[in-house]
Design a protein around this motif. Sequence first.
Motif, PDB file in Angstrom:
ATOM      1  N   GLU A 107      24.647  38.728  52.999  1.00 19.37           N
ATOM      2  CA  GLU A 107      24.394  39.655  54.159  1.00 19.37           C
ATOM      3  C   GLU A 107      25.400  40.814  53.957  1.00 19.37           C
ATOM      4  N   VAL A 108      26.743  40.521  53.822  1.00 19.43           N
ATOM      5  CA  VAL A 108      27.679  41.465  53.716  1.00 19.43           C
ATOM      6  C   VAL A 108      28.296  41.035  52.301  1.00 19.43           C
ATOM      7  N   PRO A 109      28.030  42.054  51.335  1.00 18.74           N
ATOM      8  CA  PRO A 109      28.693  42.026  50.100  1.00 18.74           C
ATOM      9  C   PRO A 109      29.960  41.913  50.006  1.00 18.74           C
ATOM     10  N   ALA A 110      30.780  41.523  48.976  1.00 22.58           N
ATOM     11  CA  ALA A 110      32.121  41.618  48.577  1.00 22.58           C
ATOM     12  C   ALA A 110      32.502  43.388  48.514  1.00 22.58           C
ATOM     13  N   SER A 111      33.672  43.487  49.239  1.00 22.70           N
ATOM     14  CA  SER A 111      34.183  44.967  48.873  1.00 22.70           C
ATOM     15  C   SER A 111      35.147  45.073  47.718  1.00 22.70           C
ATOM     16  N   VAL A 112      35.843  44.100  47.750  1.00 21.74           N
ATOM     17  CA  VAL A 112      36.890  44.060  46.416  1.00 21.74           C
ATOM     18  C   VAL A 112      37.085  42.941  45.892  1.00 21.74           C
ATOM     19  N   THR A 113      37.387  42.711  44.840  1.00 23.47           N
ATOM     20  CA  THR A 113      37.295  41.466  44.199  1.00 23.47           C
ATOM     21  C   THR A 113      39.003  41.598  43.325  1.00 23.47           C
ATOM     22  N   MET A 114      39.657  40.624  43.318  1.00 23.29           N
ATOM     23  CA  MET A 114      40.969  40.728  42.413  1.00 23.29           C
ATOM     24  C   MET A 114      41.184  39.314  41.782  1.00 23.29           C
ATOM     25  N   LEU A 115      41.552  39.130  40.496  1.00 21.81           N
ATOM     26  CA  LEU A 115      41.861  38.461  39.522  1.00 21.81           C
ATOM     27  C   LEU A 115      43.299  38.268  39.303  1.00 21.81           C
ATOM     28  N   TYR A 116      44.053  37.283  39.532  1.00 19.23           N
ATOM     29  CA  TYR A 116      45.362  37.070  39.134  1.00 19.23           C
ATOM     30  C   TYR A 116      45.298  36.007  37.911  1.00 19.23           C
ATOM     31  N   GLY A 117      45.880  36.697  36.994  1.00 18.88           N
ATOM     32  CA  GLY A 117      45.802  35.960  35.372  1.00 18.88           C
ATOM     33  C   GLY A 117      47.301  35.022  35.477  1.00 18.88           C
ATOM     34  N   ILE A 118      46.942  33.579  35.373  1.00 16.04           N
ATOM     35  CA  ILE A 118      47.992  32.750  35.299  1.00 16.04           C
ATOM     36  C   ILE A 118      48.257  32.377  33.719  1.00 16.04           C
ATOM     37  N   GLU A 119      47.037  32.122  33.217  1.00 17.45           N
ATOM     38  CA  GLU A 119      47.004  31.853  31.595  1.00 17.45           C
ATOM     39  C   GLU A 119      45.794  32.632  30.867  1.00 17.45           C
ATOM     40  N   ALA A 120      46.027  33.255  29.812  1.00 15.66           N
ATOM     41  CA  ALA A 120      45.158  33.876  29.092  1.00 15.66           C
ATOM     42  C   ALA A 120      44.997  33.557  27.622  1.00 15.66           C
ATOM     43  N   PRO A 121      43.809  33.499  27.283  1.00 17.98           N
ATOM     44  CA  PRO A 121      43.664  33.017  25.674  1.00 17.98           C
ATOM     45  C   PRO A 121      44.192  34.264  24.847  1.00 17.98           C
ATOM     46  N   ASP A 122      44.734  33.444  23.773  1.00 19.18           N
ATOM     47  CA  ASP A 122      45.238  34.744  22.670  1.00 19.18           C
ATOM     48  C   ASP A 122      43.994  35.543  22.271  1.00 19.18           C
ATOM     49  N   VAL A 123      42.836  35.038  22.064  1.00 21.63           N
ATOM     50  CA  VAL A 123      41.620  35.954  21.698  1.00 21.63           C
ATOM     51  C   VAL A 123      40.469  35.639  22.740  1.00 21.63           C
ATOM     52  N   GLY A 124      39.976  36.784  23.007  1.00 23.34           N
ATOM     53  CA  GLY A 124      38.525  36.811  23.879  1.00 23.34           C
ATOM     54  C   GLY A 124      38.976  36.615  25.496  1.00 23.34           C
ATOM     55  N   GLY A 125      38.028  36.728  26.097  1.00 28.32           N
ATOM     56  CA  GLY A 125      38.256  36.939  27.802  1.00 28.32           C
ATOM     57  C   GLY A 125      38.261  37.998  28.415  1.00 28.32           C
TER      58      GLY A 125
END
Length: 285
Positions: A107-125
């Motif tokens: 009914e009420v959509p999200a206003s803001v989304t945040m993503l906190y990076g803890i680990e990231a792959p070397d390639v892709g993502g």
Amino acid sequence: MKVTPIEGPFGVTVEGLDLSRDMSDETLRALIALLHEHQILAIKGQSLSNEQYVRFGYQWGKPLNFMIDSHKRDDFPEMIRINNKADTPQRYRDGAMHWHCDSTYEEVPASVTMLYGIEAPDVGGETLLASTSLAYDGLDEAMKARIEDMTALHCLGGSPELPGEKIPFFPDQTARRGVQRNLLVMRHPVTGRKSIFTSGTAFGAEGLERDEGRDLIDTLRRHITRPEYTTHYKIEAGDIFLWDNFQTLHSATEIEYSDEDGKRRLLYRISTKGIPDLCRQAEAA
Ligand SMILES: [Fe+2]
């Protein structure tokens, strides 16, 4: 803090800011203004405790209660785990690999989304992003007039798919949540700026025949995802990456499901509803 444009038509990165030491109103006001102006914002080099990250999340609105319980942390249910572990069940793989904004089936959509990076792959993502406010500006006047006061109909997995997409459909959730209605031309709740609000859930519009509504949504989705309105960003460890759901669509890209070094990804998502308290205070002043 140093603000640098992200390569492409919109978005900025911020460096030289340590949110673990400085979450002052002044800093937050500056970040909120940057997000509202540039639609996406990457804050580099952060090292926050879970408590601090959740506190940061509350500065943008009220964190939403995500529909899949197993993705939420037990100790901090505001934090939604996104990873690529090798044992991820098939039904949870690649669920975000289509153009959408978050929680438009509610009914009420999200206003803001945040993503906190803890680990990231070397390639892709990489995450793909499209500016729905730039795309609105780029519509011809006839289309702007046609959709000005139109109400779009949304359900989980409702939209026409674009080439290369597979929009996941959840019939049980759809039956439970039903059809949601949102103005097709979003007026940003803080800035008033107009954007096209379709997501991966819009499947038609009030007052239009089924096929006509579907064609209109299809046309708008194709327009929004044209190269001149899109960019991409790879979330690295230490990044807090935010998007304004009222001005963007996003899509995940393919990622290998693996537990190996150099291939793992772990992000913590917080999505909020409503506007930041600081904006409400500004309104009241
Ligand atoms: Fe999403």
